[in-house]
Design an enzyme around this catalytic site. Structure first.
Site, PDB file in Angstrom:
ATOM      1  N   GLU A   1      43.335  34.909  42.706  1.00 44.77           N
ATOM      2  CA  GLU A   1      42.695  33.895  42.014  1.00 44.77           C
ATOM      3  C   GLU A   1      43.160  32.595  42.416  1.00 44.77           C
ATOM      4  OE1 GLU A   1      42.088  34.519  37.666  1.00 44.77           O
ATOM      5  OE2 GLU A   1      40.375  33.151  37.742  1.00 44.77           O
TER       6      GLU A   1
ATOM      7  N   CYS B   1      38.161  34.356  36.049  1.00 48.50           N
ATOM      8  CA  CYS B   1      37.646  33.339  35.367  1.00 48.50           C
ATOM      9  C   CYS B   1      37.047  32.240  36.380  1.00 48.50           C
ATOM     10  CB  CYS B   1      38.482  32.573  34.363  1.00 48.50           C
ATOM     11  SG  CYS B   1      38.500  33.733  32.962  1.00 48.50           S
TER      12      CYS B   1
ATOM     13  N   ASN C   1      32.890  39.226  35.700  1.00 53.50           N
ATOM     14  CA  ASN C   1      34.547  39.156  35.328  1.00 53.50           C
ATOM     15  C   ASN C   1      34.528  39.229  33.979  1.00 53.50           C
ATOM     16  OD1 ASN C   1      37.141  38.799  35.916  1.00 53.50           O
ATOM     17  ND2 ASN C   1      36.827  36.966  34.789  1.00 53.50           N
ATOM     18  N   GLU C   2      35.019  40.363  33.261  1.00 53.90           N
ATOM     19  CA  GLU C   2      35.442  40.589  32.056  1.00 53.90           C
ATOM     20  C   GLU C   2      34.406  39.791  31.265  1.00 53.90           C
ATOM     21  OE1 GLU C   2      39.260  37.727  30.834  1.00 53.90           O
ATOM     22  OE2 GLU C   2      39.675  39.733  31.683  1.00 53.90           O
TER      23      GLU C   2
HETATM   24  O1  AHR Z   1      44.464  36.518  35.431  1.00 52.98           O
HETATM   25  C1  AHR Z   1      44.217  35.757  34.766  1.00 52.98           C
HETATM   26  C2  AHR Z   1      42.829  35.490  34.053  1.00 52.98           C
HETATM   27  O2  AHR Z   1      42.871  36.687  33.145  1.00 52.98           O
HETATM   28  C3  AHR Z   1      41.481  35.855  34.831  1.00 52.98           C
HETATM   29  O3  AHR Z   1      41.185  34.726  35.485  1.00 52.98           O
HETATM   30  C4  AHR Z   1      40.734  36.433  33.911  1.00 52.98           C
HETATM   31  O4  AHR Z   1      39.816  37.404  34.527  1.00 52.98           O
HETATM   32  C5  AHR Z   1      41.690  37.105  32.850  1.00 52.98           C
HETATM   33  O5  AHR Z   1      41.126  36.904  31.717  1.00 52.98           O
END
Ligand code: AHR
Length: 862
Positions: A259, A455, A583-584
């Site tokens: 990321e 994120c 994503n989450e």
């Molecule tokens: O890994 C860091 C963050 O943690 C990621 O962007 C998110 O998916 C999670 O909250």
């Protein structure tokens, strides 16, 4: 009629007295509960109970059962004056999220413990929502509330989901509904609401709160208590025996999650050396940034401005106009300085145009202080944009070099997309990756790469969602974007580069795209609540996701998108197998509607593509529960679980996956870590991997997170690999991932490790006993890699004892000399690497697992 009246009378009598009734077991039938908040807006709804409405017993004693999820991270998630209703065995809550928005929060629960992911309905009268009172009247939910302007309103709903437009009411009507009371709990006068509920409900909550607090204690255990934990234990020994049975497990168990956080991409893995090469930095990236950031003007009487007239491309709309007296120059110091090596070659390229039609000469110099390391001269004569290229070969090494573009004569010149790129990149790819960092990733031998987030993927507001299509094609036509982590994404590292990297390291690409909703922690585009694309845009959006599959796998002869891939240099398909959607995310109604839409469309057109859904950021709780029930209902292929927890969680949750359904949705543990870069953390992670291997039939992939972090630019700690401009610093956690990635199996061999502790009895005699703490901390996993037919034994020892382990293995078909990799040290060590040795094995060989160690023994098939 008489029967009904009698029944009604009995009911009323019972209601009046039941709070005091004492049944045979000495418990009341029902009790009063008081729902309240402490007054701190970041706190949540708490509960106290009472038999007589006089003495109140707090649960927890201070447990927040539900907190507000509205707003961006941290102190913006606020809850004011919640109103709670207990109706027909269910709980409902509404509250005010702040006094600016025309929205409010709702949630519901069957047990006051797990609450539905929250919704934030809009009010259409441009007034905010304060001090709500929730009740039920004639089968309708009724909320009466006040506003900042002093008005009173009511809204109602049949289903606690769709709400009517606000109707103005009198203050008397509002006051009539206001059930708020002041109650003293543990000496504090608090405002809240009183309900009467069956006592078993409270009993269950008392149990759950106590259980959570006990679990919390276990999860916070650390090796620093080992002296006390193992007091009286003189030594440990163990025996590992196999049953002879085995099962197939996923061969994709270890991967990586890239990321763009902590400057992982620009200034990190992406090898570009110029910062803000396209003059697209702006204050959305970071308040104080603008298109001129990281460029310095020099030269007497010189000036420069940013123009947007006739740019190179609409997606790259800003460029520099250098207005010059002789000697005017712009200098860029890269990302904390430019590192160059003597004799290496660097591709210089820039776009320029003469603003007044006059021929201009510019000199581009790579400098270390006053010393010029390399230079070139470019003649600019065109009034329209033209790209100029050259190769710079520095005459000396430098760690803090800079690039200067100087005008030789007078005049105005337009400049854009000024790039300096090393030719030596990972696998020498053009527009490629920093070789040392990429090699460190490749050394894990990851079976897949998840990208671009996290994120970053669902973005800070809908406008900031990551759109893959904007990341391919000529670099200056890509759409750069602010990064949710507070800096800029150039998109130079785009989907083509991600896919190419996957191919270069033999890993499956796992792109994760937004589910048509942005991050629920967004700070933009609607005060931070999770927004969703309008449903009438979802068809186009679904097509955008499917175009990616076409781009990756299609035939350039028949597919427009596949043709783009071929033109970029990759005529053969990338063989995409997975696509992450979401994503989450908060599993709100907004999310569910959009996710289902996308999942159905993708599966209908591409049944062989595995869709990876999402079940929130924690190993339990609302999003986990509701995400999993959605997964079961929709038969989602795989879901992405995330948890960042302390080492103790891994030690005390070893059966977490053993109870998962083997037939349904599979698990991708997409983000996990144990909150530290010490050996103690790494060993807890190794322990977890042994448990993942045992469950490798249901857990099909895992990736530690976050992966990369640049010194001085780190938003999130801990990370797997740290780096600066010159060096890479893998952590002790990295070595666990690397050992496991290099020793993946395709079959799990059932076995058992039995641990015995020797303790000194009162009479001074030594006895062997079971010791639960030791049994939890000396663990193993045995797998077979069917490609090589090697057997791999992983042994984790998180105790202070060198532990002899008798290996009861049928090893006749293996070479007697095994390779052993051991990571060991003190629990607090953070700077250690695995040591490699060999071991002569026969069945019954005793291998001593050092105190605090992770050993990987690899036996080669004869
Ligand atoms: O890994 C860091 C963050 O943690 C990621 O962007 C998110 O998916 C999670 O909250």
């Amino acid at each position: 009629m008489r029967i009904i009246l009698l029944a009604a009378l009995c009911f009323i009598l019972q209601q009046a007295t039941s709070a005091r009734n004492v049944n045979n077991e000495n418990h009341p039938d029902s009790v009063y509960v008081f729902t309240y908040t402490s007054g701190s807006p970041t706190d949540g709804i708490k509960m106290a109970y009472s038999i007589d409405c006089r003495t109140w017993i707090p649960l927890g004693p201070n447990h927040s059962f539900v907190k507000s999820d509205f707003g961006s991270w941290g102190s913006n998630k606020r809850m004011f004056t919640p109103s709670v209703l207990y109706d027909n065995g269910k709980w409902y809550a509404v509250w005010n999220v702040n006094d600016e928005v025309y929205q409010f929060a709702t949630t519901e629960s069957n047990n006051f413990w797990v609450w539905k992911p929250q919704d934030y309905p809009y009010l259409n009268n441009n007034e905010n929502f304060l001090r709500p009172c929730l009740s039920k009247q004639a089968d309708k939910f009724l909320v009466r509330y006040q506003t900042k302007s002093g008005n009173n309103y009511e809204i109602c709903s049949n289903d606690f989901h769709q709400w009517s437009s606000p109707q103005q009411i009198s203050s008397e009507e509002y006051n009539h509904s206001n059930k708020r009371k002041d109650v003293t709990v543990s000496g504090n006068k608090l405002s809240g609401e009183i309900h009467r509920v069956p006592y078993p409900l409270v009993e269950e909550l008392v149990y759950k709160v106590n259980d959570a607090s006990l679990r919390n204690t276990l999860y916070n255990e650390s090796c620093s208590e080992d002296a006390a934990r193992f007091r009286g234990v003189k030594s440990l020994k163990a025996r590992l025996s196999l049953t002879g049975e085995s099962k197939p497990i996923s061969t994709d168990l270890i991967g990586i999650f890239f990321e763009d956080i902590n400057y992982s991409a620009d200034g990190g893995l992406y090898a570009e050396l110029i910062q803000n090469r396209d003059f697209e930095y702006n204050n959305l990236d970071r308040g104080e940034w603008n298109p001129k950031s990281f460029w310095e003007l020099k030269g007497e009487g010189a000036s420069w401005e940013i123009s947007t007239d006739t740019p190179i491309h609409a997606n790259n709309s800003h460029y520099a106009v250098l207005k010059s007296k002789k000697g005017a120059s712009l200098t860029n110091n890269g990302f904390d300085g430019i590192v160059v090596k003597q004799g290496d070659t660097y591709d210089l390229s820039l776009f320029a145009k003469s603003m007044n039609g006059k021929k201009q000469m510019i000199t581009v110099m790579l400098k270390d202080g006053d010393k010029t390391l390399a230079s070139t001269t470019i003649k600019v004569s065109s009034v329209s944009w033209k790209q100029y290229k050259s190769i710079l070969t520095p005459t000396a090494d430098a760690e803090k070099a800079s690039l200067t573009i100087a005008l030789k004569g007078e005049g105005d010149i337009g400049l854009d997309f000024i790039s300096l790129f090393p030719q030596k990149t990972f696998k020498n790819r053009h527009n490629g990756l920093r070789a040392d960092l990429a090699q460190t990733l490749a050394d894990i031998k990851p079976r897949f790469v998840r990208f671009p987030g996290g994120c970053v993927s669902h973005g800070n507001g809908l406008e900031n969602m990551y759109r893959w299509i904007e990341t391919i094609g000529p670099l200056w036509e890509r759409k750069s974007q602010s990064n949710i982590w507070g800096y800029h994404q150039s998109k130079g590292l785009g989907f083509y580069e991600y896919f190419q990297f996957c191919e270069d390291i033999g890993a499956e690409p796992l792109p994760v795209l937004p589910a048509g909703v942005c991050c629920q922690n967004s700070s933009r585009g609607g005060h931070g609540q999770q927004g969703g694309l309008p449903m009438n845009e979802m068809d186009d959006y679904a097509q955008e996701l499917m175009n990616l599959i076409d781009w990756a796998n299609g035939d350039p002869k028949t597919s427009h998108y596949a043709k783009l891939r071929a033109e970029a240099g990759h005529p053969l398909p990338f063989n995409l197998k997975y696509i992450g959607v979401g994503n989450e995310d908060l599993i709100s109604d907004v999310f569910v509607e959009r996710f289902n839409y996308l999942n159905k469309k993708i599966k209908a057109k591409y049944p062989n593509i595995q869709v990876v859904g999402t079940v929130g950021p924690f190993f339990e709780g609302s999003d986990y529960e509701y995400g999993w029930s959605l997964a079961r209902k929709e038969n989602i292929d795989i879901v992405d679980e995330h948890y960042y927890v302390n080492p103790g969680w891994y030690i005390h949750s070893q059966n977490y996956y053993d109870v998962y359904d083997r037939k349904g949705t599979k698990v991708y543990l997409g983000e996990w870590a144990s909150r530290g870069n010490r050996l103690e953390n790494a060993l807890a992670e190794a322990l977890h991997i042994t448990n993942l291997e045992r469950n490798g039939d249901v857990v099909v992939m895992s990736s530690y997170a976050p992966l990369l972090a640049k010194h001085g630019h780190t938003q999130w700690n801990p990370d797997l690999i740290y780096f600066n401009n010159t060096d890479v610093f893998p952590t002790v956690n990295y070595y666990v991932q690397q050992l496991c990635g290099n020793n993946i199996g395709s079959r799990y061999v059932y076995g058992d490790i039995a641990v015995k502790a020797t303790v000194e009895g009162r009479n001074g005699n030594m006895t062997e006993v079971n010791n639960e703490s030791a049994s939890l901390r000396v663990r193993s996993s045995v797998v077979i890699d069917e490609e090589s037919n090697d057997m791999i034994i992983k042994l984790v020892n998180i105790t202070p004892f060198d532990t002899p382990i008798e290996l009861q293995l049928d090893i006749q078909s293996y070479q007697p000399k095994a390779t052993v990799n051991v990571l060991s040290g003190k629990p607090s060590d953070s700077d250690i690497k695995p040591a490699i040795s060999s071991l002569m094995l026969k069945s019954g060989t005793v291998y001593t697992a050092p105190a605090y160690s992770f050993s990987v023994i690899r036996l080669k098939r004869i």
